[in-house]
Design a protein around this motif. Structure first.
Motif, PDB file in Angstrom:
ATOM      1  N   SER A  82      -9.277  -5.991  -0.047  1.00 44.51           N
ATOM      2  CA  SER A  82     -10.136  -7.175  -0.187  1.00 44.51           C
ATOM      3  C   SER A  82      -9.374  -8.477   0.057  1.00 44.51           C
TER       4      SER A  82
ATOM      5  N   LYS B 140       0.834  -1.195   0.000  1.00 50.15           N
ATOM      6  CA  LYS B 140       0.000   0.000   0.000  1.00 50.15           C
ATOM      7  C   LYS B 140       0.877   1.256   0.000  1.00 50.15           C
TER       8      LYS B 140
ATOM      9  N   GLN C 292      -8.009   4.310  -6.145  1.00 50.34           N
ATOM     10  CA  GLN C 292      -8.937   3.747  -5.181  1.00 50.34           C
ATOM     11  C   GLN C 292      -9.242   2.282  -5.477  1.00 50.34           C
ATOM     12  N   GLU C 293      -9.324   1.941  -6.751  1.00 49.79           N
ATOM     13  CA  GLU C 293      -9.578   0.554  -7.147  1.00 49.79           C
ATOM     14  C   GLU C 293      -8.443  -0.366  -6.686  1.00 49.79           C
ATOM     15  N   LYS C 294      -7.213   0.109  -6.873  1.00 53.29           N
ATOM     16  CA  LYS C 294      -6.064  -0.695  -6.455  1.00 53.29           C
ATOM     17  C   LYS C 294      -5.990  -0.824  -4.935  1.00 53.29           C
TER      18      LYS C 294
ATOM     19  N   ASP D  47      -8.593  -0.686  -2.934  1.00 57.35           N
ATOM     20  CA  ASP D  47      -9.703  -1.580  -2.573  1.00 57.35           C
ATOM     21  C   ASP D  47      -9.336  -3.034  -2.827  1.00 57.35           C
ATOM     22  N   GLU D  48      -8.576  -3.267  -3.897  1.00 58.95           N
ATOM     23  CA  GLU D  48      -8.151  -4.634  -4.222  1.00 58.95           C
ATOM     24  C   GLU D  48      -7.230  -5.192  -3.136  1.00 58.95           C
TER      25      GLU D  48
ATOM     26  N   SER E 209     -10.220   7.326  -9.242  1.00 57.75           N
ATOM     27  CA  SER E 209     -10.819   5.997  -9.160  1.00 57.75           C
ATOM     28  C   SER E 209      -9.800   4.883  -9.373  1.00 57.75           C
ATOM     29  N   THR E 210      -8.797   5.124 -10.213  1.00 58.69           N
ATOM     30  CA  THR E 210      -7.793   4.083 -10.492  1.00 58.69           C
ATOM     31  C   THR E 210      -7.018   3.730  -9.230  1.00 58.69           C
TER      32      THR E 210
END
Length: 359
Positions: free
Chosen positions: A186, A160, A178-180, A182-183, A175-176
């Motif tokens: 998860s 991170k 944030q997507e990473k 979030d991945e 968003s790009t």
């Protein structure tokens, strides 16, 4: 009779060890995580390091469930049974041999026929060394399983940090990014099984990986040596005191054995704790901490880096937890072992009498 006595002690040691292990395992898991937490001297400690043991247990329950607290329990129970059985069996065999030698020496006019402190130390050290060499692979797996989620969480935090650094340098926003993130979130770490741990150890270091930490562990043989020296000498003096009273009582109660076991383990734990921390550091996944300066190639390297980056307090991380866990576990073990030995001998004698034909 001596072999029967050794078998009784081996069986009793295994059974009592399992009971003690189940009761104190959550404390052991938290303690191992405390020992393997790398924190440099210049860095502030995270909340989990400053929190009490109870809060850490509650935190693990909340984030990982009971599986987190009892990760590695199955190999640990097997290891406890094997370790205690092997130790007590060989301890009793060596003790019987040493006592026989002492009697022979007495007949030759040398000594009083009893074992001295040095003899107790040698007997315990021999039994402990055999135990360590045979069971070390089991404890490597247990340490890995207890600290797996902690190591994976550190790796995730490092990823991170690297992602955020890359985003700031390359202008990755919105968003790009944030997507990473979030991945990464998860993929929360979960406790893994014995086979997974064994494969991981073998992949990293081959067969030798299963004997990581063997040097400090062998040196730590002095821990049970000190423990049993205190226990046996205290028990001997108590029995002598009992036999000298007017009632001639020699039996020692379970509570007294419990207290003697606690005293013995307390003394041994305080003396050898730094070696235990080094052992855990070597056996845990080396990626933990995310900094190559805090990874260790061997015992000497671990000691040097711990002194350099963490100072003397690094060798005593989690000691209060260990004292509570080990003293309680040892007390329960000694108490149940003595009772199981008594029951075993009673049953053997009863079965033996039942086989005697009536005339």
């Amino acid at each position: 009779m001596s072999n029967s006595n050794a078998i009784a002690n081996g069986v009793a040691g295994a059974g009592a060890g399992i009971i003690a292990q189940i009761l104190t395992y959550p404390l052991q898991t938290v303690n191992t995580r405390q020992q393997t937490e790398r924190i440099a001297k210049s860095k502030p400690k995270p909340p989990t390091a400053a929190a009490g043991t109870l809060l850490q247990i509650l935190h693990v329950l909340q984030t990982e469930g009971w599986g987190g607290l009892y990760s590695g329990l199955k190999p640990s129970l097997f290891g406890t049974a094997a370790s205690q059985g092997i130790y007590y069996y060989f301890y009793q065999l060596f003790k019987n041999k040493a006592e026989a030698i002492a009697v022979v020496r007495k007949h030759k006019g040398r000594g009083d026929g009893t074992l001295g402190i040095f003899s107790w130390l040698v007997v315990a050290a021999l039994a402990g060394s055999l135990n360590v060499l045979l069971t070390n692979p089991i404890w490597v797996l247990v340490t890995r399983m207890q600290t797996h989620t902690q190591a994976e969480r550190k790796i995730m935090e490092s990823k991170k940090e690297a992602l955020l650094k890359e985003a700031s340098e390359n202008g990755l926003i919105g968003s790009t990014l944030q997507e990473k993130l979030d991945e990464l979130e998860s993929t929360k770490p979960h406790p893994y099984g014995t086979i997974h741990a064994a494969r991981e150890v073998y992949t990293e270091a081959g067969i030798r990986g299963f004997w990581k930490g063997i040097i400090p562990t062998l040196i730590m043989v002095c821990n049970p040596s000190i423990q049993f020296m205190i226990y046996e000498t205290s028990l001997k003096r108590l029995k002598e005191k009992r036999s000298a009273n007017k009632h001639g009582l020699k039996n020692v109660s379970a509570l007294e054995v419990f207290l003697l076991g606690a005293l013995a383990k307390l003394g041994a734990t305080v003396t050898t704790y730094p070696l235990l921390v080094v052992k855990s550091r070597l056996q845990a996944k080396q990626e933990i901490g995310g900094n190559i300066s805090l990874r260790y190639s061997g015992t000497v390297d671990a000691i040097i880096k711990m002194m350099k980056y963490e100072g003397l307090p690094g060798f005593y991380k989690g000691m209060s937890t260990k004292i509570v866990q080990s003293v309680f576990a040892a007390s329960v073990l000694f108490m149940f072992k003595e009772e199981i030995v008594k029951a075993y001998i009673f049953l053997v004698h009863r079965i033996g009498k039942a086989k005697v034909p009536l005339n």
